[in-house]
Design an enzyme around this catalytic site. Structure first.
Site, PDB file in Angstrom:
ATOM      1  CG  HIS A 160      41.021  34.612  21.710  1.00 64.86           C
ATOM      2  ND1 HIS A 160      39.909  33.868  21.872  1.00 64.86           N
ATOM      3  CD2 HIS A 160      40.953  35.210  22.830  1.00 64.86           C
ATOM      4  CE1 HIS A 160      39.039  34.280  22.641  1.00 64.86           C
ATOM      5  NE2 HIS A 160      39.570  35.328  23.354  1.00 64.86           N
ATOM      6  CG  HIS A 187      39.970  40.413  23.962  1.00 60.51           C
ATOM      7  ND1 HIS A 187      38.721  40.348  23.239  1.00 60.51           N
ATOM      8  CD2 HIS A 187      40.201  39.097  24.446  1.00 60.51           C
ATOM      9  CE1 HIS A 187      38.079  39.354  23.508  1.00 60.51           C
ATOM     10  NE2 HIS A 187      38.976  38.387  23.975  1.00 60.51           N
ATOM     11  CG  HIS A 244      34.877  35.067  23.380  1.00 61.75           C
ATOM     12  ND1 HIS A 244      35.358  35.697  22.364  1.00 61.75           N
ATOM     13  CD2 HIS A 244      35.906  35.234  24.392  1.00 61.75           C
ATOM     14  CE1 HIS A 244      36.279  36.513  22.607  1.00 61.75           C
ATOM     15  NE2 HIS A 244      36.907  36.179  23.898  1.00 61.75           N
ATOM     16  CD  GLU A 277      36.803  32.976  29.114  1.00 64.63           C
ATOM     17  OE1 GLU A 277      35.759  33.504  28.684  1.00 64.63           O
ATOM     18  OE2 GLU A 277      37.932  33.531  29.259  1.00 64.63           O
ATOM     19  CG  ASP A 285      41.527  35.971  26.305  1.00 65.31           C
ATOM     20  OD1 ASP A 285      40.742  36.545  25.774  1.00 65.31           O
ATOM     21  OD2 ASP A 285      40.986  35.549  27.672  1.00 65.31           O
TER      22      ASP A 285
HETATM   23 ZN   LIG Z   1      38.760  36.654  24.866  1.00 68.91          ZN
END
Ligand SMILES: [Zn+2]
Length: 322
Positions: free
Chosen positions: A13, A15, A184, A187, A264
């Site tokens: 995970h 980006h 996702h 979260e 992330d």
């Molecule tokens: Zn993410």
């Protein structure tokens, strides 16, 4: 205690847009006429995170920009001991913005191929689609995913208070095309977002930490062996966990869930993967066997070829052997 930089790791995970080195962003911004502040500054919530994302998007314009970012990602991950990664990239958003749907993805793939050659980091792509954006763009995302070899998955990202339902047909078509689904969920929002992701047959939960809100959902996610992509430092930085010490990671493990450790948005929070593992060790007191187990979970949860998975398990064994 072994060196966590040399622990062979899989990064599930992350980006790509949030991995850009600040110096690189300044270079690219200067070349494209976008003013980038001298340093990254600090940010403490989701709104500031979106502002940072806007700045990165404004800077990335030319094929070389995308190639460089992808190449440097491979180099940075290699330094962290990452052997294999599945990086998220919002390909259609960049393509629409720049008036050439395929260019950003093509350039990223070229950068990743060169990076693999130079640094040995194997990277595949997950094309994400923001829940806030149009259904048309979601279909274009799927179209790109089907036409580009290194894309293994598609999924939803963005503000989880926006429903997943309107995109269900896109993900049904993605499954039919043989793509994996990773949303996702869990979260910012709770059980409802995770339930929607399961309805789309997500194969992992991007974050998923709020599964703990609902004991029945915990049992289902555990029994279906759906891995969680847990990103502790990101959760703290964006305000989804009060502190690392209070992060639910240990409770997720204790509940028998398949927990993986990820970053992330590593460049934005200054926490690359080996540092994330180190922070997890320092905070929760895990020994090397537990940390190797977290790395193994990520190997198993990945969409890597069987041969890659077998090799990575061997490398982790070697790391653990005294
Ligand atoms: Zn993410």
């Amino acid at each position: 205690m072994r060196d966590l930089f040399t622990l062979p790791k899989v990064h599930l995970h992350v980006h790509l847009e949030s991995t850009v080195r600040w110096d690189t962003l300044r270079d690219i911004g200067a070349a494209n006429g976008v003013r980038v502040p001298d340093d990254i500054g600090t940010f403490g919530d989701f709104a500031a995170f979106f502002a940072q994302n806007d700045l990165v998007r404004a800077c990335l314009r030319r094929p070389d920009d995308f190639r460089r970012v992808a190449y440097e990602f491979c180099q940075d991950e290699a330094r962290q001991g990452t052997r294999y990664a599945e990086a998220s990239f919002t390909a259609a958003a960049h393509g629409e913005r720049l008036g050439d749907l395929d260019m950003p993805l093509t350039a990223v793939r070229e950068g990743l191929a060169a990076g693999r050659e130079a640094f040995g980091t194997e990277v595949r792509l997950l094309l994400d689609h923001s829940r806030r954006r149009s259904l048309d763009r979601a279909w274009r995302t799927l179209d790109l995913a089907k036409r580009h070899d290194d894309v293994v998955a598609v999924g939803l990202a963005g503000d989880e208070s926006f429903p997943a339902g309107p995109f269900a047909a896109v993900f049904a078509a993605a499954r039919e095309a043989g793509l994996h689904i990773v949303h996702h969920a869990g979260e910012g929002e709770g059980a409802v977002s995770i339930r929607q992701a399961l309805d789309d047959r997500t194969e992992r939960l991007g974050h998923g930490i709020r599964v703990l809100d609902d004991p029945d959902l915990v049992a289902e996610v555990r029994d279906r062996k759906i891995p969680l992509e847990v990103c502790p430092s990101s959760n703290v930085a964006l305000g989804f966990a009060p502190s690392l010490a209070e992060h639910p990671l240990p409770r997720l493990r204790d509940a028998g869930l398949l927990v993986t450790v990820n970053t992330d948005i590593p460049a934005l929070i200054g926490t690359p993967l080996a540092i994330e593992y180190t922070r997890v060790r320092d905070t929760f007191g895990y020994d090397d066997t537990v940390l190797a187990g977290l790395a193994r979970n990520a190997v198993d949860a990945s969409f890597a070829p069987a041969s890659t998975k077998a090799r990575l398990h061997e490398e982790i064994n070697t790391w653990l052997t005294p």
